[in-house]
Design a protein around this motif. Structure first.
Motif, mmCIF file in Angstrom:
data_model
loop_
_atom_site.group_PDB
_atom_site.id
_atom_site.type_symbol
_atom_site.label_atom_id
_atom_site.label_comp_id
_atom_site.label_asym_id
_atom_site.label_seq_id
_atom_site.Cartn_x
_atom_site.Cartn_y
_atom_site.Cartn_z
ATOM 1 N N VAL A 165 -19.424 -12.673 -49.387
ATOM 2 C CA VAL A 165 -20.851 -12.732 -49.520
ATOM 3 C C VAL A 165 -21.568 -11.490 -48.803
ATOM 4 N N TRP A 166 -22.336 -10.861 -49.336
ATOM 5 C CA TRP A 166 -22.855 -9.617 -48.686
ATOM 6 C C TRP A 166 -24.284 -9.228 -49.284
ATOM 7 N N THR A 167 -25.094 -10.366 -48.573
ATOM 8 C CA THR A 167 -26.645 -10.011 -49.009
ATOM 9 C C THR A 167 -27.159 -10.919 -47.855
ATOM 10 N N GLU A 168 -28.550 -10.832 -47.806
ATOM 11 C CA GLU A 168 -29.524 -11.686 -46.742
ATOM 12 C C GLU A 168 -30.142 -12.960 -47.846
ATOM 13 N N GLY A 169 -30.224 -13.874 -47.221
ATOM 14 C CA GLY A 169 -31.041 -15.026 -47.653
ATOM 15 C C GLY A 169 -29.984 -15.935 -48.145
ATOM 16 N N ALA A 182 -26.639 -17.030 -55.168
ATOM 17 C CA ALA A 182 -26.462 -16.158 -56.679
ATOM 18 C C ALA A 182 -25.162 -15.374 -56.671
ATOM 19 N N GLN A 183 -25.015 -14.622 -55.399
ATOM 20 C CA GLN A 183 -23.982 -13.599 -55.355
ATOM 21 C C GLN A 183 -22.485 -14.229 -55.445
ATOM 22 N N MET A 184 -22.468 -15.041 -54.622
ATOM 23 C CA MET A 184 -21.095 -15.977 -54.568
ATOM 24 C C MET A 184 -20.884 -16.669 -56.011
ATOM 25 N N LEU A 221 -20.464 -9.725 -41.223
ATOM 26 C CA LEU A 221 -21.518 -10.670 -40.558
ATOM 27 C C LEU A 221 -22.749 -10.632 -41.022
ATOM 28 N N VAL A 222 -23.155 -10.035 -42.223
ATOM 29 C CA VAL A 222 -24.431 -9.906 -42.924
ATOM 30 C C VAL A 222 -25.190 -11.512 -42.955
ATOM 31 N N ASP A 223 -26.281 -11.618 -42.383
ATOM 32 C CA ASP A 223 -26.796 -12.890 -42.191
ATOM 33 C C ASP A 223 -25.960 -14.296 -42.196
ATOM 34 N N ARG A 265 -25.416 -16.561 -40.316
ATOM 35 C CA ARG A 265 -25.921 -17.882 -39.790
ATOM 36 C C ARG A 265 -26.510 -18.802 -40.948
ATOM 37 N N THR A 266 -27.129 -18.041 -41.913
ATOM 38 C CA THR A 266 -27.619 -18.614 -43.200
ATOM 39 C C THR A 266 -26.281 -18.798 -44.131
ATOM 40 N N HIS A 267 -25.568 -17.968 -44.252
ATOM 41 C CA HIS A 267 -24.423 -18.361 -45.180
ATOM 42 C C HIS A 267 -23.342 -18.990 -44.822
ATOM 43 N N LEU A 268 -23.234 -19.341 -43.482
ATOM 44 C CA LEU A 268 -22.124 -20.244 -43.086
ATOM 45 C C LEU A 268 -22.482 -21.609 -43.479
ATOM 46 N N GLY A 269 -23.862 -22.089 -43.439
ATOM 47 C CA GLY A 269 -24.165 -23.231 -43.729
ATOM 48 C C GLY A 269 -23.771 -23.455 -45.180
ATOM 49 N N THR A 270 -24.024 -22.726 -46.130
ATOM 50 C CA THR A 270 -23.582 -22.579 -47.611
ATOM 51 C C THR A 270 -22.210 -23.022 -47.724
ATOM 52 N N LEU A 271 -21.425 -21.971 -46.974
ATOM 53 C CA LEU A 271 -20.141 -22.019 -47.252
ATOM 54 C C LEU A 271 -19.463 -23.501 -46.734
ATOM 55 N N ARG A 272 -19.975 -24.049 -45.641
ATOM 56 C CA ARG A 272 -19.617 -25.205 -45.082
ATOM 57 C C ARG A 272 -19.706 -26.283 -46.230
#
Length: 302
Positions: free
Chosen positions: A113-117, A123-125, A145-147, A149-156
């Motif tokens: 994943v390579w975007t912010e938000g 949507a990108q994934m 490491l782009v954003d 902290r945000t994406h880590l929650g989604t991935l979990r």
């Protein structure tokens, strides 16, 4: 000549006849495998990266060549394919090829994943999964490491739901190693992807030992130093010790140095040429250099 997507898939599928998706298709010595500590999943130590090489769009001739790259990977016992939405059409091309080769079950597909938000990341994934044509990916990584902290929650959450099997972080520059180290030390992740080569051993100082201590799998990018290493050794005779570890080419020497580090799980050199894929895969079998020989290898490249 450009073919429609359906025509291309039909041609490649006919040529493949499903054979590459079978373990019985493996040729030559068995490739060494390493285990992802968090899951116990074994992956072969040589894979393929898709940056640049797989960004070929609808070019049918180049796609046929890339189908041969994947055949060579599978026949050698490899299965890790790494991509990213940053890599142009690489995800779409890889997805089409895996479908045509009937090889989704044989492959360990990783993307990023390579975007912010949060919403943009989701949507990108989801777009990546459609392009790769698989409802569940083996590894989703936070690119550079782009954003994160945000994406880590989604991935979990996605891992808990079974949409992905593993989650990780990536970077490719030395000046990001401190940031990688901080995340590796503080967060529970399955993998880290980082740059490491015989002429750039910065990862040996802190990142590789930390990965071993924390039970984090390591994918290695830039094992040829971005191509500079191969240019440096071009025309240079192989040392006598290369045969002792089963190396017939400098590319295999360079890859074996990386693979020999016990913290390394898989190396993902990029290529668009099947002969280079076969050559790279050859570094994944046979004896590995011990510490003394690795020091000699470094001296040979000094």
């Amino acid at each position: 000549m450009e073919l429609t997507r359906a025509q291309f898939l039909s041609i490649v599928a006919g040529a493949a006849a499903g054979a590459v998706a079978s373990a019985a298709a493996q040729k030559g010595p068995r490739m060494i495998s390493r285990t992802i500590p968090s899951s116990g999943v074994a992956v072969p130590v040589i894979g393929v990266g898709t940056w640049r090489g797989f960004d070929v769009g609808a070019d049918s001739t180049k796609r046929q060549q890339l189908a041969d790259v994947l055949r060579a990977l599978f026949e050698a016992g490899g299965r890790v394919i790494d991509s990213s939405p940053m890599y142009g059409t690489s995800e779409e091309v890889a997805g089409d090829l895996l479908t045509a080769l009937r090889a989704h079950d044989a492959a360990f597909v990783a993307t990023k994943v390579w975007t912010e938000g949060r919403d943009a990341g989701i949507a990108q994934m989801e777009a990546s999964m459609r392009k790769l044509q698989h409802p569940r990916l083996e590894l989703m990584q936070i690119h550079n490491l782009v954003d994160w902290r945000t994406h880590l929650g989604t991935l979990r959450a996605w891992k808990k739901e079974g949409r992905i099997a593993h989650l990780g972080i990536t970077h490719y520059r030395d000046d990001a190693h401190e940031a990688l180290e901080a995340v590796m030390a503080a967060e529970v992740i399955d993998s880290v992807q980082l740059n490491y080569s015989i002429d750039n051993r910065a990862a040996e100082r802190r990142l590789l030992p930390l990965a071993a201590d924390r039970g984090i799998a390591v994918l290695v990018n830039l094992p040829f130093g971005g191509g500079g290493l191969l240019r440096k050794v071009q025309g240079k005779p192989l040392p006598g010790w290369a045969a002792e570890i089963g190396c017939r080419t400098w590319a295999q020497v360079l890859l074996k140095y990386v693979v020999a580090h016990p913290a390394v799980t898989c190396v993902i050199p990029g290529t668009s040429r099947p002969e280079h894929m076969r050559e790279n895969a050859g570094a994944g079998s046979g004896p590995l250099p011990d510490d003394a020989l690795r020091r000699r290898m470094v001296s040979a490249l000094a």
